[in-house]
Design a protein around this motif. Structure first.
Motif, PDB file in Angstrom:
ATOM      1  N   ARG A 112       0.827  -1.216   0.000  1.00 42.62           N
ATOM      2  CA  ARG A 112       0.000   0.000   0.000  1.00 42.62           C
ATOM      3  C   ARG A 112       0.856   1.259   0.000  1.00 42.62           C
ATOM      4  N   ASP A 113       1.945   1.252   0.792  1.00 41.53           N
ATOM      5  CA  ASP A 113       2.799   2.433   0.879  1.00 41.53           C
ATOM      6  C   ASP A 113       3.868   2.471  -0.205  1.00 41.53           C
ATOM      7  N   GLY A 114       3.962   1.430  -1.016  1.00 45.10           N
ATOM      8  CA  GLY A 114       4.981   1.390  -2.057  1.00 45.10           C
ATOM      9  C   GLY A 114       6.382   1.229  -1.514  1.00 45.10           C
ATOM     10  N   ALA A 115       6.519   0.699  -0.308  1.00 43.95           N
ATOM     11  CA  ALA A 115       7.829   0.505   0.320  1.00 43.95           C
ATOM     12  C   ALA A 115       8.348  -0.891   0.017  1.00 43.95           C
ATOM     13  N   PRO A 116       9.673  -1.107   0.115  1.00 44.16           N
ATOM     14  CA  PRO A 116      10.215  -2.455  -0.100  1.00 44.16           C
ATOM     15  C   PRO A 116       9.714  -3.419   0.970  1.00 44.16           C
ATOM     16  N   ARG A 117       9.535  -4.661   0.596  1.00 36.33           N
ATOM     17  CA  ARG A 117       8.986  -5.672   1.505  1.00 36.33           C
ATOM     18  C   ARG A 117      10.108  -6.213   2.392  1.00 36.33           C
ATOM     19  N   THR A 118      10.483  -5.415   3.378  1.00 36.63           N
ATOM     20  CA  THR A 118      11.517  -5.797   4.315  1.00 36.63           C
ATOM     21  C   THR A 118      10.887  -6.166   5.663  1.00 36.63           C
ATOM     22  N   ALA A 119      11.711  -6.612   6.588  1.00 33.96           N
ATOM     23  CA  ALA A 119      11.221  -7.064   7.887  1.00 33.96           C
ATOM     24  C   ALA A 119      10.759  -5.888   8.726  1.00 33.96           C
ATOM     25  N   SER A 120       9.669  -6.088   9.466  1.00 30.16           N
ATOM     26  CA  SER A 120       9.199  -5.087  10.415  1.00 30.16           C
ATOM     27  C   SER A 120      10.039  -5.169  11.688  1.00 30.16           C
ATOM     28  N   GLU A 121       9.827  -4.219  12.600  1.00 29.94           N
ATOM     29  CA  GLU A 121      10.565  -4.240  13.857  1.00 29.94           C
ATOM     30  C   GLU A 121      10.244  -5.491  14.661  1.00 29.94           C
ATOM     31  N   PHE A 122       8.979  -5.905  14.639  1.00 29.46           N
ATOM     32  CA  PHE A 122       8.579  -7.112  15.356  1.00 29.46           C
ATOM     33  C   PHE A 122       9.260  -8.347  14.766  1.00 29.46           C
ATOM     34  N   GLN A 123       9.260  -8.470  13.446  1.00 29.47           N
ATOM     35  CA  GLN A 123       9.893  -9.611  12.801  1.00 29.47           C
ATOM     36  C   GLN A 123      11.396  -9.628  13.047  1.00 29.47           C
ATOM     37  N   PRO A 302      22.230 -13.456   0.578  1.00 29.69           N
ATOM     38  CA  PRO A 302      21.598 -12.371  -0.193  1.00 29.69           C
ATOM     39  C   PRO A 302      20.113 -12.195   0.098  1.00 29.69           C
ATOM     40  N   LYS A 303      19.381 -13.288   0.335  1.00 38.73           N
ATOM     41  CA  LYS A 303      17.947 -13.167   0.615  1.00 38.73           C
ATOM     42  C   LYS A 303      17.694 -12.454   1.932  1.00 38.73           C
ATOM     43  N   VAL A 304      18.459 -12.817   2.963  1.00 39.34           N
ATOM     44  CA  VAL A 304      18.295 -12.161   4.260  1.00 39.34           C
ATOM     45  C   VAL A 304      18.776 -10.714   4.195  1.00 39.34           C
ATOM     46  N   ALA A 305      19.851 -10.449   3.472  1.00 37.70           N
ATOM     47  CA  ALA A 305      20.352  -9.088   3.331  1.00 37.70           C
ATOM     48  C   ALA A 305      19.336  -8.192   2.638  1.00 37.70           C
ATOM     49  N   GLY A 306      18.551  -8.733   1.731  1.00 36.03           N
ATOM     50  CA  GLY A 306      17.509  -7.959   1.076  1.00 36.03           C
ATOM     51  C   GLY A 306      16.231  -7.852   1.867  1.00 36.03           C
ATOM     52  N   TRP A 307      16.124  -8.618   2.967  1.00 37.53           N
ATOM     53  CA  TRP A 307      14.893  -8.627   3.769  1.00 37.53           C
ATOM     54  C   TRP A 307      15.036  -7.871   5.081  1.00 37.53           C
ATOM     55  N   LEU A 308      16.219  -7.916   5.706  1.00 40.14           N
ATOM     56  CA  LEU A 308      16.421  -7.336   7.033  1.00 40.14           C
ATOM     57  C   LEU A 308      17.237  -6.058   6.934  1.00 40.14           C
ATOM     58  N   PRO A 309      16.627  -4.869   7.123  1.00 37.92           N
ATOM     59  CA  PRO A 309      17.388  -3.608   7.075  1.00 37.92           C
ATOM     60  C   PRO A 309      18.408  -3.538   8.212  1.00 37.92           C
TER      61      PRO A 309
END
Length: 437
Positions: A112-123, A302-309
């Motif tokens: 909805r916000d057009g942001a990258p699908r990265t991990a939330s603070e909770f995740q 690479p997958k985790v690096a692209g998911w976890l800021p």
């Protein structure tokens, strides 16, 4: 026929009598209160019987009726045990359902916000709460265990075929030479299999995959495309008080040349489990400060690096800062899951992957705490500072991990690599283009 069966029948009768005698002796040795109870299953489940039946059962066995307080206590215990069993049985399923719902909601918000699908603070906190350090220490211990000779060709051969290890490049191509998995991971290479590019000012420090590279002129730089991290969180505070007092950004304060002719650049190289696990110096440079951040041991794939800021800011890492011909230069070895330790050959005091207790999900600021060592000749009584030449051996990982280079170079510096490219030690990372006037 009769003479055959009669003795056997007598034996069975004697065995039956003997069994009865043993049972009688056991009953005599039992406590009196146990003998009075008689049929224990009925007494254990008295709450299932009506009050009248319970009284009759107690009178029939010569007991007094069970008191009201004792009955209530037994009912409470049964209720607690039932609820405990219910929670232990269904709580994991409930947590999985909650995690799936939270994952989908975060995914919907990102779209909805057009942001990258990265991990939330909770995740991120849930991931950091996993016992990854315990797993890594166990794996490090297991990898260091002695491997029997008959198993070595099978275990190392399976590992080589699984992760595409080119054993012919190793100094010892015979599997029987390596007494443990750790020794096989950190195998040296034959002389001449990695040619150091003498013309390039900066070469690859390790075999691996290029995750990202580019300019680092802002306070936030990209970890991978679309995912950024803070330079200050990664490197820590500025080295001197004078630098911190200067009215400029952190990235600009790192520069040693302030005439506007240089810029900060970064390059991230990921070492897969099948790669050569030793790393080298990418250029001629001189380290002056060592910082050891005892953080998490998250995966750096690479997958985790692209998911976890901010992954590189969370993980344990060994950072060396100094200078080269063009100004500021830093070299960082980032730890990861199952990396037993990071070894730097020149730094015998460094100890990584230490046990830090059950501190789970405690970032920030625990992952930003570090110990610092000044590599000064006066402090250590050395004749000269430690210096590296291009291609010198620096250290090793006990499993795959990541090397991060952050350096100052002229503005006409250009990279010779592309993201996702597989690269070897000594291959060119970039060059300084000629000025066109």
């Amino acid at each position: 026929m009769v003479s055959y069966f009669v003795p056997r029948a007598r034996f069975l009768l004697k065995a039956g009598n003997l069994r009865k005698t043993i049972q009688d002796q056991q009953q005599q040795l039992q406590p009196k209160h146990t003998q009075r109870n008689g049929n224990l299953p009925l007494v254990r489940h008295f709450r299932q019987l009506p009050k009248n039946d319970t009284s009759k059962l107690a009178n029939k066995q010569g007991q007094q009726p069970i008191g009201k307080q004792q009955t209530q206590l037994q009912v409470r215990r049964n209720a607690i045990s039932r609820w405990t069993g219910f929670l232990l049985r269904w709580a994991p399923m409930g947590l999985c359902v909650f995690g799936a719902i939270e994952w989908q909601l975060h995914k919907f918000r990102s779209i909805r916000d057009g942001a990258p699908r990265t991990a939330s603070e909770f995740q991120s906190r849930v991931y950091c709460s996993l016992p990854l350090r315990i797993m890594s220490r166990c794996w490090g211990w297991l990898a260091a265990c002695y491997m029997p000779n008959p198993l070595r060709p099978y275990v190392y051969g399976w590992y080589s075929s699984m992760f595409k290890v080119n054993i012919e490049e190793a100094l010892y191509s015979d599997f029987n030479h390596y007494s443990s998995m750790a020794e096989f991971f950190t195998r040296p290479l034959k002389e001449g299999v990695r040619v150091i590019n003498g013309k390039s000012p900066l070469v690859s420090p390790a075999d691996g995959k290029v995750l990202h590279f580019g300019s680092a002129s802002d306070s936030l730089i990209e970890q991978v495309k679309g995912v950024s991290y803070s330079i200050e969180d990664f490197l820590g505070p500025l080295q001197t008080v004078e630098q911190s007092r200067e009215a400029m950004s952190y990235a600009q304060a790192l520069k040693q040349k302030r005439d506007g002719s240089t810029e900060l650049y970064q390059c991230v190289i990921y070492l897969a489990p099948g790669d050569y696990h030793r790393f080298h110096s990418p250029t001629a440079w001189e380290p002056t400060v060592r910082r050891h951040f005892s953080g998490e041991l998250l995966s750096v794939s690479p997958k985790v690096a692209g998911w976890l800021p901010g992954l590189f800011c969370l993980n344990e890492r060994v950072l060396y800062m100094g200078h080269w011909n063009h100004g500021f230069f830093s070299y960082t070895a980032v730890g990861a899951t199952n990396v037993g330790s990071v070894e730097i050959y020149m730094d015998s005091e460094l100890k990584t992957n230490r046990w830090n207790g059950f501190k789970v999900g405690a970032h920030p600021p625990s992952t930003y705490e570090y110990d610092e060592l000044l590599l000064n000749a006066k402090q250590h009584g050395k004749q000269s500072l430690q210096k590296f030449e291009k291609g010198d051996l620096v250290g090793q990982f006990n499993m795959g991990s990541t090397i991060v280079l952050l350096f100052e170079a002229p503005k006409n510096f250009q990279f010779d690599i592309v993201a996702g490219q597989t690269i070897k030690v000594g291959e060119s990372l970039g060059h300084i283009a000629a000025n066109r006037n």
